[in-house]
Motif scaffolding. Structure first.
Motif, mmCIF file in Angstrom:
data_model
loop_
_atom_site.group_PDB
_atom_site.id
_atom_site.type_symbol
_atom_site.label_atom_id
_atom_site.label_comp_id
_atom_site.label_asym_id
_atom_site.label_seq_id
_atom_site.Cartn_x
_atom_site.Cartn_y
_atom_site.Cartn_z
ATOM 1 N N SER A 64 -3.479 -8.125 -6.679
ATOM 2 C CA SER A 64 -2.682 -9.377 -5.976
ATOM 3 C C SER A 64 -2.835 -8.694 -4.545
ATOM 4 O O SER A 64 -3.052 -7.642 -4.334
ATOM 5 C CB SER A 64 -1.382 -9.408 -6.518
ATOM 6 O OG SER A 64 -0.526 -9.990 -5.658
ATOM 7 N N SER A 65 -2.780 -9.788 -3.688
ATOM 8 C CA SER A 65 -2.895 -9.355 -2.130
ATOM 9 C C SER A 65 -2.031 -10.375 -1.456
ATOM 10 O O SER A 65 -1.846 -11.534 -1.930
ATOM 11 C CB SER A 65 -4.198 -9.077 -1.781
ATOM 12 O OG SER A 65 -4.927 -10.210 -1.843
ATOM 13 N N LEU A 68 3.147 -4.110 3.806
ATOM 14 C CA LEU A 68 2.989 -5.076 3.065
ATOM 15 C C LEU A 68 2.250 -4.390 1.868
ATOM 16 O O LEU A 68 1.217 -3.833 1.770
ATOM 17 C CB LEU A 68 2.172 -5.970 3.751
ATOM 18 C CG LEU A 68 1.843 -7.270 3.177
ATOM 19 C CD1 LEU A 68 3.181 -8.097 2.906
ATOM 20 C CD2 LEU A 68 0.951 -8.021 3.819
ATOM 21 N N SER A 123 -1.299 -4.381 -6.972
ATOM 22 C CA SER A 123 -2.188 -3.293 -7.090
ATOM 23 C C SER A 123 -1.835 -2.114 -6.424
ATOM 24 O O SER A 123 -2.659 -1.085 -6.399
ATOM 25 C CB SER A 123 -3.650 -3.655 -7.025
ATOM 26 O OG SER A 123 -3.969 -4.126 -5.703
ATOM 27 N N PHE A 124 -0.812 -2.036 -5.654
ATOM 28 C CA PHE A 124 -0.608 -0.864 -5.021
ATOM 29 C C PHE A 124 0.763 -0.232 -5.258
ATOM 30 O O PHE A 124 1.753 -0.745 -5.784
ATOM 31 C CB PHE A 124 -0.395 -1.192 -3.332
ATOM 32 C CG PHE A 124 -1.754 -1.426 -2.642
ATOM 33 C CD1 PHE A 124 -2.472 -0.538 -2.140
ATOM 34 C CD2 PHE A 124 -1.971 -2.598 -2.737
ATOM 35 C CE1 PHE A 124 -3.664 -0.871 -1.661
ATOM 36 C CE2 PHE A 124 -3.403 -2.890 -2.274
ATOM 37 C CZ PHE A 124 -4.044 -1.950 -1.422
ATOM 38 N N LEU A 148 -1.204 5.604 0.417
ATOM 39 C CA LEU A 148 -1.015 4.268 -0.595
ATOM 40 C C LEU A 148 -1.824 4.587 -1.842
ATOM 41 O O LEU A 148 -2.952 5.063 -1.641
ATOM 42 C CB LEU A 148 -1.500 3.069 -0.060
ATOM 43 C CG LEU A 148 -0.688 2.269 1.133
ATOM 44 C CD1 LEU A 148 -1.308 0.904 1.553
ATOM 45 C CD2 LEU A 148 0.590 2.039 0.629
ATOM 46 N N LYS A 169 -3.745 2.772 -4.645
ATOM 47 C CA LYS A 169 -4.499 1.442 -5.082
ATOM 48 C C LYS A 169 -4.884 1.719 -6.542
ATOM 49 O O LYS A 169 -5.770 2.454 -6.734
ATOM 50 C CB LYS A 169 -5.500 0.809 -4.278
ATOM 51 C CG LYS A 169 -6.074 -0.561 -4.767
ATOM 52 C CD LYS A 169 -7.120 -1.101 -3.454
ATOM 53 C CE LYS A 169 -7.708 -2.272 -4.002
ATOM 54 N NZ LYS A 169 -8.633 -3.039 -3.228
ATOM 55 N N GLU A 175 -5.026 6.402 3.057
ATOM 56 C CA GLU A 175 -4.113 6.535 4.136
ATOM 57 C C GLU A 175 -3.452 5.105 4.093
ATOM 58 O O GLU A 175 -4.074 4.126 4.063
ATOM 59 C CB GLU A 175 -5.055 6.873 5.304
ATOM 60 C CG GLU A 175 -4.276 6.627 6.606
ATOM 61 C CD GLU A 175 -5.424 6.546 7.933
ATOM 62 O OE1 GLU A 175 -6.367 6.341 7.422
ATOM 63 O OE2 GLU A 175 -5.098 6.523 8.983
ATOM 64 N N ASN A 176 -2.081 5.146 4.384
ATOM 65 C CA ASN A 176 -1.587 4.013 4.946
ATOM 66 C C ASN A 176 -1.783 3.521 6.310
ATOM 67 O O ASN A 176 -1.219 4.459 7.215
ATOM 68 C CB ASN A 176 0.016 4.152 4.698
ATOM 69 C CG ASN A 176 0.812 2.809 4.771
ATOM 70 O OD1 ASN A 176 0.371 1.940 5.454
ATOM 71 N ND2 ASN A 176 2.266 2.837 4.492
ATOM 72 N N LEU A 177 -2.401 2.653 6.472
ATOM 73 C CA LEU A 177 -2.952 2.342 8.074
ATOM 74 C C LEU A 177 -1.669 1.726 8.802
ATOM 75 O O LEU A 177 -1.766 1.577 9.905
ATOM 76 C CB LEU A 177 -3.938 1.096 7.868
ATOM 77 C CG LEU A 177 -5.124 1.570 7.246
ATOM 78 C CD1 LEU A 177 -6.060 0.360 7.133
ATOM 79 C CD2 LEU A 177 -6.090 2.456 7.734
ATOM 80 N N ASP A 181 -4.737 -10.055 7.423
ATOM 81 C CA ASP A 181 -5.856 -9.740 6.441
ATOM 82 C C ASP A 181 -6.589 -11.055 6.686
ATOM 83 O O ASP A 181 -6.479 -12.036 6.461
ATOM 84 C CB ASP A 181 -5.387 -9.758 5.071
ATOM 85 C CG ASP A 181 -6.481 -9.305 4.018
ATOM 86 O OD1 ASP A 181 -7.355 -10.077 4.115
ATOM 87 O OD2 ASP A 181 -6.221 -8.794 3.063
ATOM 88 N N ASP A 183 -10.740 -3.198 1.514
ATOM 89 C CA ASP A 183 -10.877 -3.707 0.061
ATOM 90 C C ASP A 183 -12.466 -3.655 -0.158
ATOM 91 O O ASP A 183 -13.314 -4.506 -0.067
ATOM 92 C CB ASP A 183 -10.363 -4.996 0.099
ATOM 93 C CG ASP A 183 -10.414 -5.761 -1.379
ATOM 94 O OD1 ASP A 183 -11.027 -4.828 -2.276
ATOM 95 O OD2 ASP A 183 -9.847 -6.936 -1.665
HETATM 96 N N1 LIG Z 1 -4.738 1.235 3.334
HETATM 97 C C1 LIG Z 1 -4.087 0.492 3.802
HETATM 98 N N2 LIG Z 1 -3.183 0.472 4.466
HETATM 99 C C2 LIG Z 1 -2.135 -0.485 4.554
HETATM 100 N N3 LIG Z 1 -2.163 -1.600 4.160
HETATM 101 C C3 LIG Z 1 -3.006 -1.845 3.179
HETATM 102 C C4 LIG Z 1 -4.050 -0.853 2.975
HETATM 103 N N4 LIG Z 1 -4.877 -1.137 1.889
HETATM 104 C C5 LIG Z 1 -4.647 -2.581 1.796
HETATM 105 N N5 LIG Z 1 -3.430 -2.788 2.424
HETATM 106 C C6 LIG Z 1 -2.653 -3.983 2.252
HETATM 107 O O1 LIG Z 1 -2.859 -4.534 0.973
HETATM 108 C C7 LIG Z 1 -3.466 -6.015 0.876
HETATM 109 C C8 LIG Z 1 -4.295 -5.921 -0.376
HETATM 110 O O2 LIG Z 1 -5.375 -4.806 -0.064
HETATM 111 P P1 LIG Z 1 -6.650 -5.237 -0.964
HETATM 112 O O3 LIG Z 1 -7.279 -3.928 -0.745
HETATM 113 O O4 LIG Z 1 -7.471 -6.332 -0.256
HETATM 114 O O5 LIG Z 1 -6.216 -5.373 -2.431
HETATM 115 P P2 LIG Z 1 -6.602 -6.422 -3.438
HETATM 116 O O6 LIG Z 1 -7.924 -5.962 -3.777
HETATM 117 O O7 LIG Z 1 -5.743 -5.861 -4.543
HETATM 118 O O8 LIG Z 1 -6.566 -7.873 -3.087
HETATM 119 C C9 LIG Z 1 -3.759 -5.985 2.306
HETATM 120 O O9 LIG Z 1 -4.089 -7.495 2.599
HETATM 121 C C10 LIG Z 1 -3.204 -5.408 3.367
HETATM 122 O O10 LIG Z 1 -1.922 -5.968 3.642
#
Ligand SMILES: Nc1ncnc2c1ncn2[C@@H]1O[C@H](COP(=O)(O)OP(=O)(O)O)[C@@H](O)[C@H]1O
Ligand SMILES: O=P(O)(O)O[C@H]1[C@H](O)[C@@H](OP(=O)(O)O)[C@H](OP(=O)(O)O)[C@@H](OP(=O)(O)O)[C@H]1O
Length: 326
Positions: A22-23, A59, A63-64, A72, A74, A114-116, A127, A281
Motif C-alpha cells: 500500500s502507499s 509517511l 509494506s513498511f 525504513l 520495505k 535510508e529514510n529520506l 509522490d 519504488d
Molecule cells: N526511502 C524512503 N524514505 C521515506 N519515505 C519513503 C521511502 N520509500 C518510500 N517512502 C514512502 O512510502 C510510500 C510508498 O513507497 P513505495 O516504495 O512506492 O511503496 P509501495 O510499492 O508499497 O507503494 C511513498 O509514497 C513514500 O511516501
C-alpha cells in the motif's frame, strides 16, 4: 550478497504492519485521520484508511516498518533488491535512498533503506508516479493467459466512475487488473503527460490523495501549486533537482538497461527552503534483454518495452517551469 541482520524491536511495529503494497497511491478518496492515543514513547501516531504517518516524522504504508538508525524497512521484493544493489554502484546513486541490505523480522524479509525524510524539519512530501504506463508487459501477458477478474478493482473503478465498467464487467462485478490499470492511466495524466500525482502530505494536514482524475496541465498545476503553497523558491529548488536528475539519467547504465515502470519521484521540502527529489519504488523495474534498447520517450506499443520515463520527466519539468510564469 545481501547483508542479513536482525531488526531491533520497534514499538510501532503493530501499528505499521498492515496490508502489503500500500502507499500514498493506494489511498481511498475519503481519507480520515483519527488521532490515536499518545504512546508512552512520545510518538503520536495518526492514520487514515490507507495512508499512515507520524506527526512530523514520516509517511508510511502497509509494506513498511521503521528500522534502526533512521532506516525504513520495505517488504522484501527480490526484483527491487536487485535494482538497489545495482543502483548503489550507478551514477544514479545520489538520487535513490541508500540501500542497506536485507533484514528479517518474524520470518518476513525486508529491504532496509535510508529514510529520506531524516534531515527535514516538518517535511512536505509528494509522490509522483513517472512514466506512460504502470503495468509491465508480462503482466498483460499473464492477464491474457490466466485472467483473474478483480472485484476490489471493480469497486475502486465504480467509486470513481459508475459508468466506466463495460456491460460484461458490470455483470461480473469484476475487472481484470490490466484493464483497471489502463483505465487509471487514461483517467489521470499518466497517458497524456507521462506522470501523475499519487498524493501529497503537508505538515499538520491530512494526506491528499484525491488525484485520480487530475489529468489536464491546469489541474496538475493547481495541485502542485497547492503542494508548494505557491512558493517559487521551492519550485526553483525542485526544478534544479529534476534537471540534474535528467542529466544523470542520460549517463546511467542502470537506466539504459532497465524498463522502469511504476516507479515514483519522491518530492520533499521544508520551510527552510530545502527541496530534494529521489527516485523510489523499483518493485516493477526490470532488466531489459541484452542489447535491447529503449529511449524512455517513444510511445509504448506492446513489445517495444518503452516506459515513457524521460517523456514524463520532461513534461513534469515543463509544468513546473510554467508555474514560475503564472
Ligand atoms: N526511502 C524512503 N524514505 C521515506 N519515505 C519513503 C521511502 N520509500 C518510500 N517512502 C514512502 O512510502 C510510500 C510508498 O513507497 P513505495 O516504495 O512506492 O511503496 P509501495 O510499492 O508499497 O507503494 C511513498 O509514497 C513514500 O511516501
Ligand atoms: O492506485 P490504485 O488505483 O489503488 O491501484 C493500485 C496501484 O496501481 C498499485 O501500484 P503501485 O504499488 O505502484 O502504487 C498496484 O500495485 P502493484 O504495484 O502490485 O501493481 C495495485 O495493484 P494490486 O496490488 O494488485 O491491488 C493497484 O490496485
Amino acid at each position: 550478497m545481501a547483508l542479513k541482520i536482525p531488526v531491533f524491536t520497534c514499538p510501532l511495529y503493530c501499528l505499521l504492519s498492515c496490508r502489503g503494497g500500500s502507499s500514498l497511491s493506494k489511498n481511498s478518496q475519503t481519507s480520515h485521520t483519527p488521532d490515536m492515543s499518545s504512546s508512552s514513547s512520545g510518538w503520536t501516531p495518526r492514520h487514515s484508511q490507507l495512508c499512515m504517518y507520524f506527526d512530523n516524522i514520516v509517511l508510511f504504508t502497509g509494506s513498511f516498518q521503521v528500522g534502526e538508525h533512521g532506516t525504513l524497512l520495505k517488504k522484501f521484493c527480490k526484483g527491487e533488491q536487485q535494482c538497489y544493489l545495482k543502483l548503489m554502484k550507478d551514477s544514479l546513486r545520489p538520487f535513490v535512498p541508500a540501500y542497506h541490505g536485507v533484514v528479517q523480522k518474524d520470518n518476513q524479509d525486508y529491504n532496509m533503506m535510508e529514510n529520506l525524510l531524516n534531515n527535514f524539519n516538518s517535511p512536505y512530501i509528494m509522490d509522483c508516479k513517472i512514466g506512460s504506463r504502470t503495468y509491465l508487459e508480462n503482466e498483460l501477458q499473464l492477464a491474457r493467459e490466466r485472467p483473474q477478474p478483480r472485484q476490489d478493482m471493480f469497486e475502486k473503478m465504480v467509486a470513481v466512475d459508475p459508468g466506466a465498467p463495460t456491460a460484461e464487467e458490470q455483470a461480473q462485478k469484476a475487472v481484470l487488473k490490466s484493464r483497471y490499470m489502463q483505465w487509471r492511466e487514461t483517467l489521470s495524466s499518466t497517458t497524456t503527460l507521462g506522470f501523475r500525482i499519487e498524493g501529497f502530505k503537508k505538515p499538520n494536514e491530512d494526506c491528499q490523495t484525491n488525484f485520480k482524475k487530475t489529468k489536464s496541465k491546469e489541474q496538475v498545476i493547481k495541485a502542485l501549486s497547492d503542494f508548494v503553497e505557491s512558493n517559487t523558491q521551492i519550485v526553483w529548488g525542485y526544478l534544479r533537482q529534476l534537471r540534474q536528475l535528467r542529466q544523470v539519467l542520460e549517463t546511467s547504465d542502470f537506466f539504459k538497461t532497465h524498463e522502469v515502470v511504476g516507479s515514483s519521484l519522491l518530492f520533499v521540502h521544508d520551510c527552510s527552503g530545502k527541496a530534494r527529489v529521489w527516485m523510489i519504488d523499483f518493485a516493477k523495474t526490470v532488466t531489459l534483454p541484452p542489447h535491447f534498447r529503449v529511449d524512455h520517450q517513444s510511445p509504448w506499443v506492446e513489445g517495444n518495452r518503452e516506459d515513457g520515463y524521460l517523456w514524463g520527466l520532461d513534461n513534469l519539468i515543463d509544468v513546473l517551469t510554467n508555474m514560475l510564469h503564472y
